[in-house]
Design a protein around this motif. Structure first.
Motif, PDB file in Angstrom:
ATOM      1  N   ILE A 185       0.837  -1.195   0.000  1.00  0.00           N
ATOM      2  CA  ILE A 185       0.000   0.000   0.000  1.00  0.00           C
ATOM      3  C   ILE A 185       0.869   1.240   0.000  1.00  0.00           C
ATOM      4  O   ILE A 185       1.918   1.281   0.649  1.00  0.00           O
ATOM      5  CB  ILE A 185      -0.913   0.002   1.244  1.00  0.00           C
ATOM      6  N   TYR A 186       0.441   2.229  -0.753  1.00  0.00           N
ATOM      7  CA  TYR A 186       1.072   3.546  -0.670  1.00  0.00           C
ATOM      8  C   TYR A 186      -0.013   4.529  -0.270  1.00  0.00           C
ATOM      9  O   TYR A 186      -0.973   4.736  -1.012  1.00  0.00           O
ATOM     10  CB  TYR A 186       1.701   3.935  -2.015  1.00  0.00           C
ATOM     11  N   SER A 187       0.124   5.117   0.917  1.00  0.00           N
ATOM     12  CA  SER A 187      -0.949   5.972   1.427  1.00  0.00           C
ATOM     13  C   SER A 187      -0.476   7.413   1.556  1.00  0.00           C
ATOM     14  O   SER A 187       0.657   7.685   1.943  1.00  0.00           O
ATOM     15  CB  SER A 187      -1.445   5.447   2.771  1.00  0.00           C
ATOM     16  N   ILE A 188      -1.375   8.311   1.215  1.00  0.00           N
ATOM     17  CA  ILE A 188      -1.022   9.731   1.111  1.00  0.00           C
ATOM     18  C   ILE A 188      -1.901  10.561   2.029  1.00  0.00           C
ATOM     19  O   ILE A 188      -3.120  10.473   1.980  1.00  0.00           O
ATOM     20  CB  ILE A 188      -1.182  10.213  -0.344  1.00  0.00           C
ATOM     21  N   ASP A 189      -1.268  11.371   2.853  1.00  0.00           N
ATOM     22  CA  ASP A 189      -1.975  12.270   3.765  1.00  0.00           C
ATOM     23  C   ASP A 189      -2.171  13.606   3.049  1.00  0.00           C
ATOM     24  O   ASP A 189      -1.483  14.588   3.317  1.00  0.00           O
ATOM     25  CB  ASP A 189      -1.133  12.428   5.043  1.00  0.00           C
ATOM     26  N   THR A 190      -3.119  13.606   2.123  1.00  0.00           N
ATOM     27  CA  THR A 190      -3.352  14.781   1.275  1.00  0.00           C
ATOM     28  C   THR A 190      -3.666  16.017   2.114  1.00  0.00           C
ATOM     29  O   THR A 190      -4.475  15.928   3.031  1.00  0.00           O
ATOM     30  CB  THR A 190      -4.567  14.529   0.364  1.00  0.00           C
ATOM     31  N   PRO A 191      -3.051  17.150   1.812  1.00  0.00           N
ATOM     32  CA  PRO A 191      -3.406  18.368   2.552  1.00  0.00           C
ATOM     33  C   PRO A 191      -4.847  18.778   2.246  1.00  0.00           C
ATOM     34  O   PRO A 191      -5.197  18.914   1.075  1.00  0.00           O
ATOM     35  CB  PRO A 191      -2.443  19.427   2.005  1.00  0.00           C
ATOM     36  N   PRO A 192      -5.665  18.944   3.276  1.00  0.00           N
ATOM     37  CA  PRO A 192      -7.011  19.447   3.011  1.00  0.00           C
ATOM     38  C   PRO A 192      -6.971  20.944   2.756  1.00  0.00           C
ATOM     39  O   PRO A 192      -6.574  21.700   3.636  1.00  0.00           O
ATOM     40  CB  PRO A 192      -7.775  19.130   4.309  1.00  0.00           C
ATOM     41  N   PRO A 193      -7.330  21.392   1.562  1.00  0.00           N
ATOM     42  CA  PRO A 193      -7.267  22.834   1.297  1.00  0.00           C
ATOM     43  C   PRO A 193      -8.313  23.583   2.102  1.00  0.00           C
ATOM     44  O   PRO A 193      -9.368  23.046   2.426  1.00  0.00           O
ATOM     45  CB  PRO A 193      -7.583  22.927  -0.197  1.00  0.00           C
ATOM     46  N   ALA A 199      -8.607  -2.606  11.513  1.00  0.00           N
ATOM     47  CA  ALA A 199      -7.799  -3.283  10.497  1.00  0.00           C
ATOM     48  C   ALA A 199      -7.337  -2.300   9.433  1.00  0.00           C
ATOM     49  O   ALA A 199      -6.183  -2.313   9.007  1.00  0.00           O
ATOM     50  CB  ALA A 199      -8.594  -4.415   9.872  1.00  0.00           C
ATOM     51  N   ASP A 200      -8.252  -1.429   9.006  1.00  0.00           N
ATOM     52  CA  ASP A 200      -7.886  -0.440   7.997  1.00  0.00           C
ATOM     53  C   ASP A 200      -6.782   0.462   8.513  1.00  0.00           C
ATOM     54  O   ASP A 200      -5.809   0.744   7.831  1.00  0.00           O
ATOM     55  CB  ASP A 200      -9.097   0.422   7.638  1.00  0.00           C
ATOM     56  N   PHE A 201      -6.957   0.903   9.737  1.00  0.00           N
ATOM     57  CA  PHE A 201      -5.984   1.810  10.304  1.00  0.00           C
ATOM     58  C   PHE A 201      -4.616   1.143  10.397  1.00  0.00           C
ATOM     59  O   PHE A 201      -3.601   1.731  10.029  1.00  0.00           O
ATOM     60  CB  PHE A 201      -6.456   2.272  11.686  1.00  0.00           C
ATOM     61  N   GLU A 202      -4.604  -0.093  10.837  1.00  0.00           N
ATOM     62  CA  GLU A 202      -3.343  -0.824  10.936  1.00  0.00           C
ATOM     63  C   GLU A 202      -2.661  -0.951   9.581  1.00  0.00           C
ATOM     64  O   GLU A 202      -1.444  -0.906   9.478  1.00  0.00           O
ATOM     65  CB  GLU A 202      -3.590  -2.231  11.488  1.00  0.00           C
ATOM     66  N   GLN A 203      -3.475  -1.128   8.531  1.00  0.00           N
ATOM     67  CA  GLN A 203      -2.918  -1.270   7.191  1.00  0.00           C
ATOM     68  C   GLN A 203      -2.301   0.033   6.685  1.00  0.00           C
ATOM     69  O   GLN A 203      -1.299   0.026   5.998  1.00  0.00           O
ATOM     70  CB  GLN A 203      -4.031  -1.639   6.207  1.00  0.00           C
TER      71      GLN A 203
END
Length: 874
Positions: free
Chosen positions: A35-43, A533-537
């Motif tokens: 998985i590649y997860s991105i913490d997108t900046p909320p504008p 589970a999602d959070f752990e992933q």
RNA sequence: GGGUGAUUAGCUCAGUUGGUUAGAGCAUCUCGUUUACACCGAGAGGGUCAGGGGUUCGAAUCCCUUAUCACCCACCA
């Protein structure tokens, strides 16, 4: 189906529709895999978009698209930041309402105005409404703003999975912000304290260190004489004589010989006649003013430090309004006529109080010398326009190492674990952590924000018991303590002795934003399932993209919260984008009025062109706004679709019918010519290098080498093999395999389509769609680097051929001949090694250069190649 | 005052651990071309790598220093 004429105009809308319909950028929750997860900046939705947004969001999208092509399951959510002052102001003006924490919630509330510029309303024309109603209106307005943002993001081609969106004020964000606060509270990481702190008199709220901005502010030095018991005087300099009544001591440096003998003695203040000690403290600076300072309650943060260190009394005369606030019962330290004078100052602003005191100082002869104008740096709230005052108030804090060296060291260590791109940005983080002077003040005396989920007991005698707050059950969150009641109590017990009262403050907007990884990675709002589970992933996330200006706020506070709650970093990489500067190299910002709106640029040049401009700047580097780059991007996209049309038009029908996946598999065996293999050896090397650049978050380099190969491919390789591919013959020349040319062109097209796809996703998708059903952006063909067709053939031949082509073209150009002019012979001076190397490409060279006779070689010992002479054909 | 980054062609920028004659695009000029592409192609000219000093056989690159620009932190007497 190949088009009559290849173009990039008008391709975007149909492609966007297909992407949505096919859910191309879906995060595949149920699929295992990397998985590649991105913490997108909320504008911030209350502001309008400008080209700076396009710049940094494109950088993130490049990475997302690259990772997808390499086989990652990419989690790319989108948030909207609608929490905080900007939205609060916007909602007030838009609907003509004001929040009022004494009001109760009204269901189905209808605001008096919609879209009105509420600035024109008089104060009593605003509708006062409850905090809960106010939050509802905000969510409503934000939804409308978000629709516009979403349209622009999609148009730009951001490959966000729109199923995963959040607002920083929505229910889920409020729940997580409250939950995390309660956990910090029970872990002893959050605490409340009554103490002097910076206060904005316009916004009527406390502000945190991270929100300070030092600005130059005009002031005047006044030299004021205090009288010693022996009748001599001590002169101090102050820019704030209005605080004279608050004076608690005079302070000089312990090493200052001028004042050493005075330490321990007392002096009397002019006008007010208050006796104050002369004390020593190292924070006093000998070279500033008279070298001895008047310490007041409180003129600045140094006063607070002295007050704390020297245990000085509290003598407050300035209130939260920024005005003198005294009455019959206050200021007991001042007596007699002086007291009457002080009471006359009640209600005056600091400014008018100052002039009255100066007049009085003159009258009693205590003002010495001239009043000298000065410019000094003063702390402002970054959104405010009046200097901050210091007032005492009860506030909530989260520990951040500001007064705990152990925690500070841990946080510095976290910074070392984080991969900053570019790496020098880490210095800003370090500077900030090492420079913190207090814990993080998270409470704000505002209305629109996440409420602290707390109540306090009111004792029988009516005193509020702040020491043991009442907390709700975690499962009940989010709550609003102004509406909800603590366990075992009901509404009838609110605000009465023996009952309870709500905590009325809200959290600072960063207290929610610092949890974006937790908010983004929690799924229950979308799926109805548990989050664990999602959070752990997904956590820690792979990437935090953001601007360099909010390292001290957003980046730091997120690291802090994850450190407290998860004992880990929130993400592995932080990609820091630079600024967009206008052509005069000034930072583009709304207040300067030099903002360029992006929608019309998208319409003129197309999305791919704007992405190209953004992609050509490296992370962390400021970049000038440059429409020229957009034109080049557009040219690249146009060139690409034309190349694709050309290459595909050359393929047999069955190849187009089988699609890229099959064709790619089959094409390699058909590549027999050495020069074709050599070209592909080069391309495979470019691919490896581009992958490496992307893996190091250097998208600009990946683009540069990909693009550079692309143009050389078009100019040299395509021209070289065109006639062979057509199956044309030339006199005296044996042609090679046209099948090999076709296949090499096809493989090169497919590989370059993938390499260019992150940069120009629309043009690459357009060409892909001519002969494929799925999207190129989720193609599986380059999950692994592509192996070159023949390991024994390297890239040297193609490089040599390109060089010879250029040399002969130069000769033709210098002679002002058409490139098509037939040449009878060309004689080249060339090394024997290169003669040997060039042999397999001679036929192609002759056809491409229209040499009807032959290329002649004169053996040379030099590695240089030179055209000796040539002869025109008849 | 402390710190970070930058300074390379008229403009926008590359230049990987020091290694031939410092690269690209835009702009300029010349020429060409209309069966992938006129939203085109080929080619040319253009640089004392901000200044100075040092290390080295060799420096745009490493070190010292100065200047200019941008930003961050500190600075309310």
């Amino acid at each position: 189906m190949l088009p009559e004429k290849a173009t990039v105009d008008g391709i975007e809308q149909p492609i966007l529709e297909r992407w949505s319909a096919d859910d191309v950028y879906a995060y595949k929750r149920e699929v295992s895999g990397e998985i590649y997860s991105i913490d997108t900046p909320p504008p911030t939705v209350s502001g309008s978009l400008h080209v700076g947004h396009i710049f940094s969001y494109t950088h993130t999208d490049l990475i997302a698209r690259y990772k997808r092509l390499r086989g990652f399951n990419v989690f790319y959510p989108m948030g909207f930041d609608d929490n905080g002052l900007p939205t609060e102001r916007r909602v007030q003006n838009y609907y003509g309402v004001r929040p009022d924490i004494t009001k109760s919630y009204i269901s189905n509330y209808k605001p008096p105005f919609t879209g009105t510029d509420g600035k024109n309303l008089k104060a009593n024309e605003y509708d006062s409404i409850s905090r809960a109603n106010f939050i509802e209106l905000c969510e409503k307005l934000s939804k409308e703003d978000e629709a516009q943002f979403k349209e622009l993001w999609m148009r730009l081609g951001l490959s966000v999975d729109w199923k995963y969106t959040y607002q920083t004020i929505d229910k889920r964000s409020r729940r997580i912000a409250q939950k995390m606060f309660l956990r910090h509270l029970s872990a002893g990481l959050a605490y409340q304290m009554e103490s002097p702190g910076l206060w904005d008199v316009s916004f009527q709220t406390a502000v945190a260190q991270a929100e300070l901005e030092a600005r130059e502010y005009p002031g005047f030095y006044h030299s004021v004489a205090f009288t010693s018991t022996d009748g001599s005087t001590v002169e101090i300099e102050t820019t704030r004589p209005e605080l004279l009544a608050s004076c608690v001591a005079l302070i000089a440096h312990p090493d200052d010989e001028r004042y050493q003998k005075l330490f321990g003695t007392t002096v009397t203040s002019p006008i007010f006649g208050v006796e104050v000690p002369i004390l020593a403290h190292e924070a006093a600076q000998m070279d500033k003013g008279a070298g001895i300072a008047m310490c007041c309650t409180f003129g600045d943060l140094t006063d607070v430090q002295w007050w704390r260190d020297l245990k000085l009394p509290t003598r407050s005369v300035i209130g939260r309004s920024g005005r003198i606030e005294v009455d019959e019962n206050s200021a007991a330290w001042i007596t007699g006529d002086a007291r009457n004078f002080l009471l006359k100052l009640n209600g005056k602003t600091a400014f008018s109080a100052r002039s009255m005191i100066v007049e009085e100082l003159k009258a009693v002869g205590a003002l010495r010398g001239e009043i000298v104008p000065t410019k000094r740096m003063t702390n402002f709230y970054e959104k405010g326009d009046k200097p901050l005052e210091i007032v005492t108030s009860r506030q909530w804090y989260i520990k951040n190492g500001g007064n705990n060296d152990e925690l500070r060291k841990e946080l510095v260590k976290r910074g070392e674990e984080l991969n900053f791109v570019p790496s020098f940005m880490r210095t800003r983080y370090d500077n900030w952590v090492l420079g913190l002077s207090s814990d993080w003040l998270v409470s704000r005396q505002r209305f629109f924000g996440v409420a602290f989920p707390l109540w306090y007991r009111i004792r029988k005698d009516g005193v509020i018991d702040y020491d043991k707050p009442l907390v709700p059950d975690e499962n009940a969150l989010p709550i609003d303590p102004l509406i909800d009641t603590p366990a075992g109590m009901d509404e009838s017990m609110r605000d009465i002795p023996g009952g309870f009262t709500a905590e009325k403050d809200v959290m600072d907007t960063w207290a929610t934003s610092s949890l974006t990884p937790h908010i983004a990675c929690g799924f229950e709002e979308h799926t109805g399932q548990t989050t664990h589970a999602d959070f752990e992933q997904l956590f820690p996330m792979s990437l935090r993209p953001q601007g360099q200006d909010i390292i001290r706020t957003w980046l730091f506070s997120t690291v802090l919260r994850a450190h407290h709650e998860n004992n880990s970093l929130p993400w592995k990489n932080a990609a820091i984008s630079g600024w967009i500067l206008d052509p005069d190299r000034k930072k583009m910002s709304k207040s300067k009025g030099n903002v360029v709106t992006p929608m019309h640029l998208l319409e003129i040049y197309g999305s791919d062109a704007l992405r190209y401009w953004a992609a050509s700047a490296r992370l962390g580097v400021d970049s000038a706004f440059d429409e020229g780059q957009m034109k080049i991007g557009r040219r690249l996209a146009m060139k690409f679709v034309n190349l694709a049309k050309f290459v595909l038009s050359m393929q047999p029908t069955h190849v187009l019918e089988q699609g890229a996946q099959e064709a790619f598999k089959n094409a390699f065996s058909g590549i027999t010519e050495v020069v074709d293999k050599s070209m592909l050896a080069n391309l495979c090397e470019v691919q490896r290098n581009a992958f490496e650049a992307f893996d190091n978050y250097n998208h600009a380099h990946a683009l540069e080498i990909t693009e550079s190969f692309f143009w050389s491919f078009c100019d040299d390789f395509v021209e070289l093999v065109k006639k062979r591919a057509y199956g044309e013959q030339q006199e005296n020349v044996q042609t090679g395999s046209s099948i090999s040319a076709e296949n090499a062109l096809l493989v090169a097209l497919i590989l370059q389509s993938h390499l260019l796809a992150p940069f120009i996703p629309f043009a690459t998708e357009e060409a892909w769609s001519w002969w494929n059903t799925g999207s190129i952006h989720i193609s599986t063909m380059i999950h692994k680097p592509t192996a070159q067709p023949d390991a024994s053939v390297d890239g040297e031949l193609f490089k040599l051929v390109s060089l010879v082509l250029q040399l002969v073209r130069r000769i033709k150009s210098e002679q002002k001949l058409s490139m098509k002019t037939p040449l009878k012979t060309v004689r080249l001076s060339i090394s024997s090694k290169n003669i040997e190397l060039l042999k397999p490409a001679l036929n192609d060279l002759c056809m491409a250069l229209n040499v009807v006779g032959k290329l002649e070689f004169v053996e040379s010992t030099s590695s240089e190649i030179e055209v000796l002479d040539f002869e025109l054909a008849q």
